[in-house]
Design a protein around this motif. Structure first.
Motif, mmCIF file in Angstrom:
data_model
loop_
_atom_site.group_PDB
_atom_site.id
_atom_site.type_symbol
_atom_site.label_atom_id
_atom_site.label_comp_id
_atom_site.label_asym_id
_atom_site.label_seq_id
_atom_site.Cartn_x
_atom_site.Cartn_y
_atom_site.Cartn_z
ATOM 1 N N SER A 19 0.832 -1.210 0.000
ATOM 2 C CA SER A 19 0.000 0.000 0.000
ATOM 3 C C SER A 19 0.869 1.262 0.000
ATOM 4 C CB SER A 19 -0.940 0.001 1.210
ATOM 5 O OG SER A 19 -0.205 0.079 2.429
ATOM 6 N N TYR A 20 1.957 1.240 0.747
ATOM 7 C CA TYR A 20 2.809 2.422 0.837
ATOM 8 C C TYR A 20 3.553 2.669 -0.469
ATOM 9 C CZ TYR A 20 6.283 5.648 2.862
ATOM 10 O OH TYR A 20 7.069 6.738 3.142
ATOM 11 N N SER A 21 4.155 1.610 -1.014
ATOM 12 C CA SER A 21 4.923 1.777 -2.251
ATOM 13 C C SER A 21 3.998 2.117 -3.429
ATOM 14 C CB SER A 21 5.720 0.500 -2.564
ATOM 15 O OG SER A 21 4.860 -0.616 -2.723
ATOM 16 N N THR A 22 2.787 1.562 -3.422
ATOM 17 C CA THR A 22 1.829 1.872 -4.484
ATOM 18 C C THR A 22 1.404 3.341 -4.430
ATOM 19 O OG1 THR A 22 0.988 -0.397 -4.498
ATOM 20 C CG2 THR A 22 -0.426 1.313 -5.461
ATOM 21 N N ARG A 23 1.143 3.828 -3.236
ATOM 22 C CA ARG A 23 0.768 5.241 -3.077
ATOM 23 C C ARG A 23 1.886 6.146 -3.588
ATOM 24 N NH1 ARG A 23 0.410 5.553 2.242
ATOM 25 N NH2 ARG A 23 -1.616 4.518 2.157
ATOM 26 N N MET A 24 3.123 5.788 -3.267
ATOM 27 C CA MET A 24 4.256 6.614 -3.680
ATOM 28 C C MET A 24 4.453 6.549 -5.197
ATOM 29 S SD MET A 24 7.996 6.702 -1.847
ATOM 30 C CE MET A 24 7.273 7.223 -0.295
ATOM 31 N N ALA A 25 4.296 5.362 -5.763
ATOM 32 C CA ALA A 25 4.449 5.210 -7.213
ATOM 33 C C ALA A 25 3.359 5.974 -7.955
ATOM 34 C CB ALA A 25 4.416 3.732 -7.584
ATOM 35 N N ASN A 26 2.149 5.928 -7.446
ATOM 36 C CA ASN A 26 1.049 6.654 -8.085
ATOM 37 C C ASN A 26 1.261 8.159 -8.033
ATOM 38 O OD1 ASN A 26 -0.357 4.368 -8.806
ATOM 39 N ND2 ASN A 26 -1.674 4.361 -6.991
ATOM 40 N N VAL B 172 -7.676 8.154 -12.768
ATOM 41 C CA VAL B 172 -7.486 9.607 -12.781
ATOM 42 C C VAL B 172 -7.965 10.205 -11.461
ATOM 43 C CG1 VAL B 172 -8.221 11.756 -13.869
ATOM 44 C CG2 VAL B 172 -7.564 9.800 -15.289
ATOM 45 N N HIS B 173 -9.075 9.688 -10.940
ATOM 46 C CA HIS B 173 -9.588 10.202 -9.663
ATOM 47 C C HIS B 173 -8.566 9.983 -8.541
ATOM 48 C CE1 HIS B 173 -12.370 11.179 -6.448
ATOM 49 N NE2 HIS B 173 -12.076 10.022 -5.871
ATOM 50 N N THR B 174 -7.961 8.784 -8.528
ATOM 51 C CA THR B 174 -6.952 8.462 -7.497
ATOM 52 C C THR B 174 -5.736 9.373 -7.622
ATOM 53 O OG1 THR B 174 -7.642 6.144 -7.423
ATOM 54 C CG2 THR B 174 -5.427 6.652 -6.607
ATOM 55 N N LEU B 175 -5.237 9.535 -8.846
ATOM 56 C CA LEU B 175 -4.045 10.352 -9.053
ATOM 57 C C LEU B 175 -4.321 11.819 -8.741
ATOM 58 C CD1 LEU B 175 -2.545 8.817 -12.336
ATOM 59 C CD2 LEU B 175 -2.038 8.234 -9.958
ATOM 60 N N SER B 176 -5.480 12.272 -9.118
ATOM 61 C CA SER B 176 -5.859 13.666 -8.847
ATOM 62 C C SER B 176 -5.950 13.929 -7.353
ATOM 63 C CB SER B 176 -7.202 13.978 -9.527
ATOM 64 O OG SER B 176 -7.599 15.301 -9.237
#
Length: 621
Positions: free
Chosen positions: A286-293, A322-326
């Protein structure tokens, strides 16, 4: 034996015509005015007519000693005289009386000084030097409990009073340091200490960077009554396989410490990004995914913002992305400085640790299970790996023990008890280096050094370089086992942190392997100890040159058997023999190897080498 020369409240000289003195032996001065004080021999000398003792310019013995010898009847020009410098074990109000008789004590007179615990209740580490005569009156439970080892003669009988370490007093005088250079016996002494810890069933964790702390193999040549099996008393774990860091347990500060120590350094921007993006309970995924996104969003910020303005026009899958990245841009862009390169630098460091097996769900479960069985846990791995794991393992175990003790103090005992334990590290200066050198476990180890005894958590730090060990930790080591040490900077630290005498400090570079000065607040003095023979051996116990001889002797034997059936052999036709000889020895044999072997066997006299017009021919003798 008599006191001669000038005396002080702390020192005196003793002389004898017939008896040489042994270094570190304890003698009793028959001075009734001081209640017959005890003293230890710290320096010995012998003189005879061939050494001009009476010289006015003599630089070995003080003039007052010469005068004292004459006053009590010694003929210093013609007699052989044995001299010893004594250090009184307790400071007196006034000097001892010159001329007082000196004698060897009975064991009962020094038992309370030499034995703080009986072997069944303490750690039997070795034999106290200079106690051979005193030991004649020992009770049976102190005999044959500390056999010795000599490289020439093998396992030897116990020739003195055993040194039994009162480990139960570590609640007042915590932590042990084991110092010594290469070949000094430091590792041997550490092994003996660990055997004794296992014998007393004290839970312990050992960080083993040299892959030598295993206790499966029995030391050869031990008598039956001295043998002991440790196979069920320890557990061997491999860092990154059997044990790992559960990412969920980490705080943002932990991640910063981990990456800084494992990667050398991190920037302020990276530290800010790590802390800003971490959420309690994050897994590695979850942490690495959030950072990569977020990195992706920063790289494509303009496009993401444009798409976010009209999400309804996007396909469903793309709409969610797009919603997540935004959302990430809105929440974290300003916090991380708006630069994706910072995030990618953090991700590369984390990915390296993840690929090396650092992050697993295994956590410390197997260590905790072993502790509940009162076992020793050996964690094996490279120094790099162990530095990373020590940070996590030590901190988690220490917290569990502290929480358990605190709950009892507050009257709210938790359901599951967690036992006291010992932490042992070799190459300790790498885990807790001096100065500002980063090391992930340094902070928690310093905390344990200062506060651990209250919670029943203790350190054993072994190192060749005490001068490189953190000063705070060094100062908290109440017991120090000092083996042969050569470097002046390390000797200076030892002199500052122990009560060894100048004479003992001068002996440090010349101590025989396996002999140590044990300076302890528990005993109240420094004791010279010859460490007992270990009951188990290291995988590296065999001499490497003996190993070389044995391995190649077996190889040569197989090759000789294969060659013998092919003789005579002509050198010009060696290729014809390679297949058959290789089949017999069980491996391919090259032309050069066969040629070299034939010459070797000829030089050893196993073959006769004849010169022919076609080259050499090798025949049986």
């Amino acid at each position: 034996m008599q006191i001669v020369g000038q005396t002080t409240q702390l020192e005196a000289w003793v002389a004898s015509r017939t008896r040489p003195f042994s270094i570190n032996e304890i003698l009793i001065i028959e001075d009734s005015g001081h209640r017959d004080p005890k003293a230890e021999v710290v320096e010995t000398r012998t003189f005879n007519r061939y050494i001009p003792l009476a010289s006015e310019q003599h630089n070995l013995v003080d003039d007052s000693v010469l005068r004292g010898l004459r006053q009590v009847g010694f003929d210093i020009e013609d007699e052989e005289i044995h001299l010893a410098k004594l250090r009184l074990l307790e400071e007196l109000a006034t000097p001892v009386r010159v001329g007082s008789r000196v004698r060897v004590p009975q064991f009962s007179e020094v038992e309370s000084l030499l034995i703080k615990r009986r072997p069944k209740d303490g750690l039997t580490l070795g034999v106290i030097q200079g106690t051979r005569e005193v030991a004649e009156g020992m009770p049976p439970d102190l005999q044959d409990v500390a056999l010795l080892f000599d490289k020439e003669d093998g396992v030897q009988r116990q020739d003195g009073v055993p040194f039994v370490f009162d480990y139960r007093s570590m609640d007042q005088y915590p932590h042990i340091g084991i110092f010594g250079g290469s070949g000094s016996g430091k590792s041997f002494g550490t092994r003996v200490l660990l055997e004794e810890i296992m014998k007393q069933r004290v839970p312990a964790v050992v960080f083993d960077p040299h892959f030598e702390m295993t206790f499966d193999n029995e030391f050869p040549g031990l008598p039956d009554h001295y043998r002991e099996s440790y196979k069920k008393k320890f557990v061997l774990l491999v860092a990154g396989t059997d044990i790992g860091i559960d990412f969920v347990d980490l705080t943002a500060d932990d991640i910063v410490s981990l990456l800084r120590a494992s990667s050398g350094s991190i920037t302020d921007a990276m530290e800010t990004a790590i802390k800003s993006m971490h959420k309690k309970g994050d897994s590695y995924l979850s942490y690495s995914t959030r950072m990569a996104n977020l990195a992706e969003a920063l790289d494509n910020e303009a496009e993401i913002r444009e798409q976010a303005r009209d999400l309804a026009m996007l396909p469903v899958d793309e709409r969610e992305r797009v919603h997540t990245l935004s959302k990430l841009l809105k929440e974290y862009k300003d916090k991380v400085g708006g630069f994706s390169g910072t995030l990618r630098s953090v991700m590369r460091r984390m990915y390296r640790l993840e690929m090396e097996g650092v992050f697993t769900n295994a956590g410390t479960k197997l260590v905790e299970e072993a502790f509940m069985k009162r076992q020793l846990v050996v964690i094996r791995g490279s120094m790099y790996f162990l530095n990373v794991f020590a940070f996590y393992v030590v901190r988690k175990l220490y917290r569990k023990r502290r929480e358990y003790r605190d709950s009892i103090q507050k009257g709210r005992p938790i359901e599951e008890a967690f036992p006291p334990f010992v932490i042992i590290t070799d190459e300790a200066h790498n885990f807790a280096p001096k100065g500002d050198i980063p090391a992930p476990a340094k902070g928690v180890l310093k905390e344990i050094a200062q506060e651990g005894r209250k919670y029943g958590v203790f350190l054993v730090f072994a190192t060749q370089r005490p001068a490189l060990l953190d000063d705070t930790i060094t100062a908290q080591l109440s017991t120090k086992m000092v083996f042969r040490t050569v470097r002046s900077v390390d000797i200076a630290v030892i002199k500052e942190e122990t009560d060894i005498t100048p004479e003992e400090a001068n002996r440090l570079p010349y101590l025989s392997s396996g002999t140590a000065f044990i300076s302890s607040a528990i005993t109240g003095r420094t004791t010279s100890v010859r460490i007992r023979v270990s009951k188990t051996t290291s995988p590296h116990f065999k001499n490497p040159f003996e190993e070389l001889e044995e391995a190649f002797a077996e190889q040569d034997s197989k090759l000789w058997e294969a060659l013998e059936g092919q003789l005579p052999i002509d050198a010009f036709n060696l290729n014809a023999y390679l297949t058959e000889i290789g089949r017999k020895v069980g491996r391919p044999v090259t032309y050069d190897e066969l040629e070299h072997a034939l010459d070797d066997f000829a030089d050893q006299g196993k073959l006769v080498r004849e010169d022919t017009p076609f080259g050499s021919r090798y025949k049986k003798v």
